[in-house]
Design a protein around this motif. Structure first.
Motif, PDB file in Angstrom:
ATOM      1  N   LYS A  13     -41.661  59.376 -67.201  1.00 34.14           N
ATOM      2  CA  LYS A  13     -40.620  59.693 -66.228  1.00 34.14           C
ATOM      3  C   LYS A  13     -41.160  59.990 -64.838  1.00 34.14           C
ATOM      4  N   ASN A  14     -42.432  60.383 -64.752  1.00 35.32           N
ATOM      5  CA  ASN A  14     -43.026  60.648 -63.442  1.00 35.32           C
ATOM      6  C   ASN A  14     -44.539  60.496 -63.543  1.00 35.32           C
ATOM      7  N   LYS A  56     -49.258  60.442 -71.509  1.00 38.36           N
ATOM      8  CA  LYS A  56     -48.480  59.540 -72.359  1.00 38.36           C
ATOM      9  C   LYS A  56     -49.168  58.190 -72.539  1.00 38.36           C
ATOM     10  N   ALA A  57     -49.892  57.745 -71.511  1.00 35.62           N
ATOM     11  CA  ALA A  57     -50.640  56.493 -71.650  1.00 35.62           C
ATOM     12  C   ALA A  57     -51.753  56.658 -72.682  1.00 35.62           C
TER      13      ALA A  57
END
Length: 366
Positions: A220-221, A228-229
């Motif tokens: 999301k940002n 998250k990657a």
């Protein structure tokens, strides 16, 4: 001669409570079989085709359309992106919530001009009044095929005939090409413009690889990017395989169908869309192909109109700019302009990057 002739015959009824009139209302009834039985939406050609597909989805923009009157919405998008199917799915959902006679759908392909369009809408409005319907959802599909169609919409809005309704217009890129969507200042109410794009890779995953999709958290940002990657890297092999398939078939409905069918048929359909849009805009097909080729050869590097002009037979940056603007408005291409981050302004004169909206177009235009 108008497409619809005569007035409603209010003395004739049929046993389902719908006025049985001359050919005019009968034509509308043929396009709106749910007036008889709402379950007949399941027999609609587009709904049946949608249900038969191995991979089908409901466009998320349908949840964004405000159905509180008054609103004049415009749904745009490239041809074969699924606009007609999308509005039929909207009708299918609304039939669960409202009187079937309050939903009016009309495909404008057979209409010649705005006069016939006025006849169509006024015929429905008479039927609506006789059926004691207070608020309606009026969907006019492929409205751009009726000449001077904005005159009909403005005429009816200015006379207050649509003030209690939600009107949804769909059309190809020609609305954007001609700027017709901007001809309703102060007449849109709660209405907005919507664009139905081909599926992005993430949307494609949700439809074709739902289990893998659930394992990849959305970012999301920028603060979430690294975390998250890193968590998604364990699925990299499967993601790469999915990406190769996406880059081969793209996110258009026909491209997705071609995964289990005929890819050549999908390619020809979209190539025909591009050629037709170029010719309808009174542009030269050969020059269009030269410009596309010049863009593809340099993509994703930044380009200038002057740089592209050097690679085509007409050495005019203004011509290149006009063609690229056409490609944008027919939703074949997006242009990313240079931005001055410190001033938060766009540098229109600087080189810009251009990208095709779908991977399948890369194969068509190379």
């Amino acid at each position: 001669m108008p497409f619809f002739i005569g007035i409603l015959n209010t003395e004739k009824y049929i046993n389902i409570g719908i006025l049985n009139t001359d050919m005019n209302l009968q034509t509308l009834m043929d396009m709106n079989p749910w007036w008889r039985e709402k379950e007949l939406i399941e027999k609609d050609y587009d709904i049946e085709k949608w249900k038969e597909k191995k991979h089908s989805w409901i466009p998320k923009i349908l949840n964004e359309i405000n159905l509180k009157p008054f609103a004049l919405h415009i749904l745009l998008g490239p041809r074969q992106a699924g606009k007609t199917t999308a509005v039929k799915l909207l009708i299918r959902e609304q039939l669960k919530l409202r009187d079937p006679k309050s939903i009016f759908y009309f495909n404008c392909e057979a209409l010649a001009d705005y006069k016939e369009l006025i006849d169509v809408i006024e015929t429905y409005l008479e039927f609506k009044a006789d059926s004691d319907i207070k608020h309606a959802l009026i969907i006019l599909d492929e409205i751009t095929l009726a000449r001077e169609w904005p005159r009909a919409i403005k005429f009816l809005i200015d006379r207050g005939k649509l003030k209690n309704d939600v009107v949804l217009l769909t059309g190809s890129s020609s609305i954007a090409v001609k700027g017709e969507g901007e001809l309703f200042p102060g007449r849109r109410g709660r209405g907005k413009d919507f664009i139905l794009w081909p599926l992005s890779f993430r949307q494609w995953l949700k439809v074709l690889e739902p289990n893998l999709y659930k394992k990849i958290s959305p970012i999301k940002n920028f603060n979430e990017l690294k975390k998250k990657a890193t968590s998604a890297i364990i699925w990299l092999d499967k993601l790469n395989k999915a990406l190769i398939k996406y880059m081969t078939y793209g996110g258009f409905p026909l491209g997705i169908d071609a995964i289990n069918g005929n890819k050549e048929e999908a390619k020809q359909a979209y190539l025909s869309w591009i050629k037709t849009a170029v010719l309808k805009a009174d542009r030269d097909d050969l020059i269009a192909r030269q410009i596309f080729k010049a863009i593809l050869e340099r993509m994703p590097s930044a380009l200038s109109w002057e740089g592209i002009a050097k690679q085509i037979e007409i050495k005019s940056p203004k011509t290149v700019s006009a063609y690229v603007n056409l490609f944008k408005t027919m939703f074949a291409l997006i242009v990313l302009y240079n931005v001055d981050i410190s001033k938060k302004t766009i540098k229109f004169g600087k080189s810009k990057k251009m990208h095709l909206i779908d991977p399948l177009l890369l194969e068509l235009l190379e």
